[in-house]
Design a protein around this motif. Structure first.
Motif, PDB file in Angstrom:
ATOM      1  N   ASP A  17       0.802  -1.221   0.000  1.00 47.39           N
ATOM      2  CA  ASP A  17       0.000   0.000   0.000  1.00 47.39           C
ATOM      3  C   ASP A  17       0.834   1.270   0.000  1.00 47.39           C
ATOM      4  O   ASP A  17       0.284   2.360  -0.169  1.00 47.39           O
ATOM      5  CB  ASP A  17      -0.937  -0.001   1.211  1.00 47.39           C
ATOM      6  CG  ASP A  17      -2.091  -0.983   1.039  1.00 47.39           C
ATOM      7  OD1 ASP A  17      -2.725  -1.324   2.034  1.00 47.39           O
ATOM      8  OD2 ASP A  17      -2.340  -1.391  -0.111  1.00 47.39           O
ATOM      9  N   ASP A  18       2.127   1.189   0.235  1.00 48.12           N
ATOM     10  CA  ASP A  18       2.949   2.401   0.200  1.00 48.12           C
ATOM     11  C   ASP A  18       3.635   2.581  -1.150  1.00 48.12           C
ATOM     12  O   ASP A  18       4.563   3.363  -1.281  1.00 48.12           O
ATOM     13  CB  ASP A  18       3.986   2.388   1.325  1.00 48.12           C
ATOM     14  CG  ASP A  18       4.977   1.229   1.199  1.00 48.12           C
ATOM     15  OD1 ASP A  18       4.708   0.315   0.387  1.00 48.12           O
ATOM     16  OD2 ASP A  18       5.990   1.237   1.912  1.00 48.12           O
ATOM     17  N   ARG A  19       3.159   1.859  -2.152  1.00 50.26           N
ATOM     18  CA  ARG A  19       3.680   1.997  -3.514  1.00 50.26           C
ATOM     19  C   ARG A  19       2.527   2.371  -4.442  1.00 50.26           C
ATOM     20  O   ARG A  19       1.429   1.845  -4.315  1.00 50.26           O
ATOM     21  CB  ARG A  19       4.298   0.682  -4.019  1.00 50.26           C
ATOM     22  CG  ARG A  19       5.399   0.105  -3.163  1.00 50.26           C
ATOM     23  CD  ARG A  19       6.689   0.898  -3.286  1.00 50.26           C
ATOM     24  NE  ARG A  19       7.816   0.191  -2.715  1.00 50.26           N
ATOM     25  CZ  ARG A  19       8.133   0.183  -1.433  1.00 50.26           C
ATOM     26  NH1 ARG A  19       7.356   0.811  -0.570  1.00 50.26           N
ATOM     27  NH2 ARG A  19       9.205  -0.465  -0.994  1.00 50.26           N
ATOM     28  N   LEU A  23      -1.517   7.643  -0.278  1.00 48.42           N
ATOM     29  CA  LEU A  23      -0.101   7.865  -0.568  1.00 48.42           C
ATOM     30  C   LEU A  23       0.291   9.327  -0.392  1.00 48.42           C
ATOM     31  O   LEU A  23       1.473   9.641  -0.253  1.00 48.42           O
ATOM     32  CB  LEU A  23       0.216   7.417  -1.999  1.00 48.42           C
ATOM     33  CG  LEU A  23       0.170   5.915  -2.269  1.00 48.42           C
ATOM     34  CD1 LEU A  23       0.319   5.636  -3.760  1.00 48.42           C
ATOM     35  CD2 LEU A  23       1.270   5.196  -1.485  1.00 48.42           C
TER      36      LEU A  23
END
Length: 396
Positions: A3-5, A60
């Motif tokens: 989820d952090d990409r 993000l």
């Protein structure tokens, strides 16, 4: 993908030179579909979605109005690091182009070549972007739908399947992610940093772009050392969608040097590398179908000549940075008219359209040639051009 990409996809040979493509606000990575087949032949292409766009989570970017271009650039670097890419070429549209400018100025060791399409060093009054962020947070991206066709492309093109699909991408965009990107554009100003960019840079403008008019592109090209500028006639903000051939040709030409150097880094001026660069440019200017026919007709008797023109005419002259493609087409048309080479002229009229010249501009070149090449030569050239235009209209 965690989820952090950002959501992203990969295309092209895994060992080919890396190229990252950044999208415009309100669109997904699909905005690069017209260019993907050509670019992925010689590059490992990574397309990514902005936060809240396509498949990327809105989280993000912060939702409190503090999002910056540095945060978006950090997401791109994270994707590059995941692929093990220390250096990569980068091309971006609008906010995607802004990310590229930021990366090239602040991380010059990472960007090998830069292409900036319909973008800016400063996207107008920050208050306008803050107001848009407030509107979208309250009403969603549907509030932007009515105004986008006249900004992104012509209203006529908006009725096409491609135009309609892009509008649906906008409707599907998360309001928080879109608003956070507006916050990025409100805070963004690269004006003082452009002169720091050392990567070879191509700047592309849509001549009819109301969002980032050609003057914005000229300011970037004037400030970035050695930058090249191309204005695309008949194109608004999403020039690569409305005039895909011209934008694709410009990108291929700009990236061709990088591609053949990557294949032979220790011998950048050998015949093989020139042939690779020449074939890429030849396909971009004349089209895959034409080049395929020429290659298919090659015999042992003509092979050396085909190799010669690919290496010299296309790999040396047409790949040069001293003139843009439009100018080279004007010169080529005039020379062919002067010598009466009508068959070659027909081929290069088609190429001139690919390189961004309009039919009206081609007519001006032919009219100019009547003075300096002679009226009979120009008369024949006008007949050839009309035949080409009629064939193109019949095909459409």
């Amino acid at each position: 993908m965690t989820d952090d990409r950002p959501h992203h996809d990969l295309a092209g040979p895994p060992t080919a030179p890396p190229l990252i493509l950044g999208p415009s606000i309100g669109t997904s990575l699909a905005v690069w579909e017209p260019q993907l087949p050509a670019l992925s032949r010689a590059h490992r292409v990574l397309r990514w979605d902005l936060p809240g766009h396509g498949g990327s989570p809105a989280a993000l970017l912060p939702a409190d109005g503090s999002a910056t271009i540095d945060a978006l650039a950090a997401l791109v670097l994270r994707l590059a690091d995941d692929q093990g890419w220390e250096r990569f070429a980068y091309a971006g549209i609008s906010i995607g182009g802004a990310v590229g400018l930021h990366l090239a100025a602040h991380h010059p060791d990472r960007v090998s070549r830069l292409s900036v399409v319909c973008s800016s060093a400063r996207f107008g009054d920050p208050a306008v972007w803050r107001e848009r962020a407030t509107l979208v947070r309250a009403e969603g991206t549907e509030a932007m739908v009515a105004s986008r066709p006249g900004t992104w492309f012509s209203h006529r093109f908006a009725q096409s399947p491609v135009g309609a699909a892009l509008i649906e991408d906008l409707r599907a965009t998360d309001r928080a992610g879109y608003a956070a990107c507006c916050d990025v554009l409100a805070a963004y100003d690269m004006t003082a940093d452009l002169e720091k960019i050392t990567a070879p840079t191509l700047v592309v403008a849509g001549r009819d772009d109301p969002a980032t008019p050609p003057a914005h592109a000229r300011r970037i090209a004037d400030a970035v050392p050695g930058a090249s500028l191309l204005e695309i006639a008949g194109a608004a903000h999403l020039a690569g969608v409305e005039r895909p051939e011209a934008v694709t040709a410009a990108l291929l030409a700009h990236l061709a040097h990088l591609a053949h150097l990557a294949h032979n880094a220790d011998a950048p001026h050998d015949d093989a590398s020139r042939h690779a660069a020449g074939m890429a440019v030849r396909r971009a200017v004349l089209g895959d179908a034409h080049v395929a026919r020429a290659v298919a007709r090659t015999t042992p008797f003509t092979a050396r000549f085909q190799d010669f023109i690919t290496r010299y005419a296309w790999g040396e002259i047409w790949t040069g940075d001293g003139l843009d493609r439009r100018t080279r087409s004007c010169i080529t048309l005039t020379a062919l008219i002067a010598h009466g080479h009508d068959a070659e002229l027909a081929m290069h009229i088609r190429a001139a359209l690919t390189n961004g010249l309009t039919r009206e501009e081609i007519g001006e070149v032919l009219l100019q040639s009547a003075i300096y090449c002679g009226v009979p030569a120009a008369n024949s050239a006008f007949a050839t051009a009309q035949r080409v235009f009629d064939e193109l209209d019949a095909d459409n």
